[in-house]
Enzyme design. Structure first.
Site, PDB file in Angstrom:
ATOM      1  N   ASP A 207      58.648  38.807  46.083  1.00 44.96           N
ATOM      2  CA  ASP A 207      57.948  40.109  46.025  1.00 44.96           C
ATOM      3  C   ASP A 207      58.462  41.193  46.985  1.00 44.96           C
ATOM      4  O   ASP A 207      57.661  41.931  47.578  1.00 44.96           O
ATOM      5  CB  ASP A 207      56.444  39.896  46.267  1.00 44.96           C
ATOM      6  CG  ASP A 207      55.804  38.984  45.232  1.00 44.96           C
ATOM      7  OD1 ASP A 207      56.523  38.494  44.341  1.00 44.96           O
ATOM      8  OD2 ASP A 207      54.586  38.740  45.318  1.00 44.96           O
TER       9      ASP A 207
ATOM     10  N   LYS B  87      55.200  37.711  37.894  1.00 47.49           N
ATOM     11  CA  LYS B  87      54.030  36.842  38.026  1.00 47.49           C
ATOM     12  C   LYS B  87      52.759  37.675  38.184  1.00 47.49           C
ATOM     13  O   LYS B  87      52.764  38.679  38.902  1.00 47.49           O
ATOM     14  CB  LYS B  87      54.216  35.906  39.219  1.00 47.49           C
ATOM     15  CG  LYS B  87      54.395  36.624  40.552  1.00 47.49           C
ATOM     16  CD  LYS B  87      54.734  35.622  41.658  1.00 47.49           C
ATOM     17  CE  LYS B  87      54.872  36.271  43.011  1.00 47.49           C
ATOM     18  NZ  LYS B  87      53.655  36.813  43.591  1.00 47.49           N
TER      19      LYS B  87
ATOM     20  N   CYS C 283      51.650  35.511  49.107  1.00 48.71           N
ATOM     21  CA  CYS C 283      52.481  35.053  47.990  1.00 48.71           C
ATOM     22  C   CYS C 283      53.537  34.029  48.396  1.00 48.71           C
ATOM     23  O   CYS C 283      53.850  33.121  47.627  1.00 48.71           O
ATOM     24  CB  CYS C 283      53.110  36.246  47.297  1.00 48.71           C
ATOM     25  SG  CYS C 283      51.856  37.238  46.456  1.00 48.71           S
TER      26      CYS C 283
HETATM   27  N1  TIU Z   1      53.159  39.422  47.467  1.00 45.02           N
HETATM   28  C1  TIU Z   1      51.989  39.243  48.092  1.00 45.02           C
HETATM   29  O1  TIU Z   1      51.916  38.615  49.131  1.00 45.02           O
HETATM   30  N2  TIU Z   1      50.865  39.858  47.550  1.00 45.02           N
HETATM   31  C2  TIU Z   1      49.784  40.274  48.270  1.00 45.02           C
HETATM   32  O2  TIU Z   1      48.807  40.739  47.709  1.00 45.02           O
HETATM   33  N3  TIU Z   1      49.856  40.168  49.607  1.00 45.02           N
HETATM   34  C3  TIU Z   1      48.964  40.597  50.536  1.00 45.02           C
HETATM   35  O3  TIU Z   1      49.148  40.293  51.703  1.00 45.02           O
HETATM   36  N4  TIU Z   1      47.946  41.342  50.174  1.00 45.02           N
END
Ligand code: TIU
Length: 220
Positions: free
Chosen positions: A26, A128, A161
Site C-alpha cells: 500500500d 485489495k 495492512c
Molecule cells: N494500508 C493500511 O495500513 N491501511 C490503513 O487503513 N492503515 C491505517 O493505519 N489506517
C-alpha cells in the site's frame, strides 16, 4: 538456487531468492501524501512518506536480482460495492472527493502507487478491499503458482495492512521477513510495537531486520 542468510530477529532468516517475493504494501499516495485517506483519519503522513527512498533502494536491488515483486493497493470499486458497510460507517471519507480524487477508489490519482515505486509491467499488482492482502484477492494463487515460499515485506502501515498481511501469510505457511526501516506507521509507537509483536516468542509471526542487513546478505 540463490540462498541467502539474513541477520534478523529473533534469529537469522534464510531463503532462496528464487522462491521469494518482495511484497510492498500500500505505498499509495492516499497513505503517503497529504490529502489522502491516511490524513483524512487525522494522521500525520511524515513517517509514511519518509520511507519511500528506502523502499525504492530495496526495490532496485530486488529487481536486479530478479526477485518476484508484488505491489498491493487498498481500495474500492467506484460504486463501493466491495466496501463492507462496517468499513464505510467508521471511515466515511472513503469515496469522498479529496485533493487527489475520490479517496481510496481504484483509478483515482490518490489510490495509485507513488511515482518513485511505480510498478513495472512484469510486476504483480494486488488490489485489495481489506487490510490483509489475502482476503478477497488472488494473492495465494499467484504465490503458489510461482513456487513462492518466503515473503519479504515493506510498506505501510506497519500495524494495520502490513501486520495483517504478515499474519495471514504466516498462517498460510509463508516465512515472513519485515524490513523495519522500509515500513512505517503514522505513529512511531505503533511501528515499534508491531515489530515486537512479529518477532517475539521465537518469531511468532516472522522475522524483522533492516534494509541494509538484507542488502548485505544479498550482495555477499
Ligand atoms: N494500508 C493500511 O495500513 N491501511 C490503513 O487503513 N492503515 C491505517 O493505519 N489506517
Amino acid at each position: 538456487m540463490k540462498k541467502i542468510v539474513v541477520d534478523a530477529l529473533p534469529f537469522p532468516y534464510e531463503c532462496d531468492l528464487n522462491k521469494t517475493a518482495f511484497i510492498i504494501i500500500d505505498m499509495q499516495r492516499d497513505f503517503c501524501y497529504k490529502g489522502g485517506f491516511g490524513e483524512s483519519l487525522g494522521n500525520d503522513v511524515t513517517l509514511t512518506m519518509k520511507i519511500i527512498p528506502i523502499v525504492e533502494k530495496v526495490l532496485n536491488v530486488m529487481r536486479e536480482h530478479k526477485v518476484m515483486i508484488i505491489h498491493t493497493r487498498e481500495g474500492h470499486d467506484p460504486s463501493l460495492k466491495d466496501c463492507p458497510p462496517n468499513k464505510l460507517k467508521r471511515f466515511p471519507s472513503i469515496g469522498q472527493n479529496g485533493p487527489m480524487g475520490r479517496i481510496l477508489i481504484r483509478g483515482e490519482y490518490g489510490h495509485d502507487i507513488v511515482d518513485e515505486l511505480k510498478p513495472l509491467p512484469n510486476e504483480v499488482i494486488i488490489d485489495k478491499p481489506g487490510k490483509g492482502a489475502f482476503y478477497n484477492t488472488d494473492l495465494l494463487e499467484v504465490l503458489t503458482k510461482n513456487g513462492v515460499t518466503h515473503l519479504i515485506f515493506a510498506g505501510v502501515t506497519t500495524h494495520v495492512c502490513v501486520q495483517t498481511t504478515i499474519r495471514e501469510a504466516n498462517d498460510r505457511g509463508f516465512d515472513c521477513l519485515l524490513l523495519d526501516d522500509a515500513s512505517a506507521a503514522f505513529d512511531i509507537n505503533d511501528h515499534l510495537n508491531s515489530l515486537h509483536m512479529i518477532n517475539q516468542q521465537n518469531g511468532i509471526f516472522g522475522w524483522t531486520t533492516s534494509s541494509q542487513k538484507l542488502i548485505e546478505a544479498i550482495n555477499k
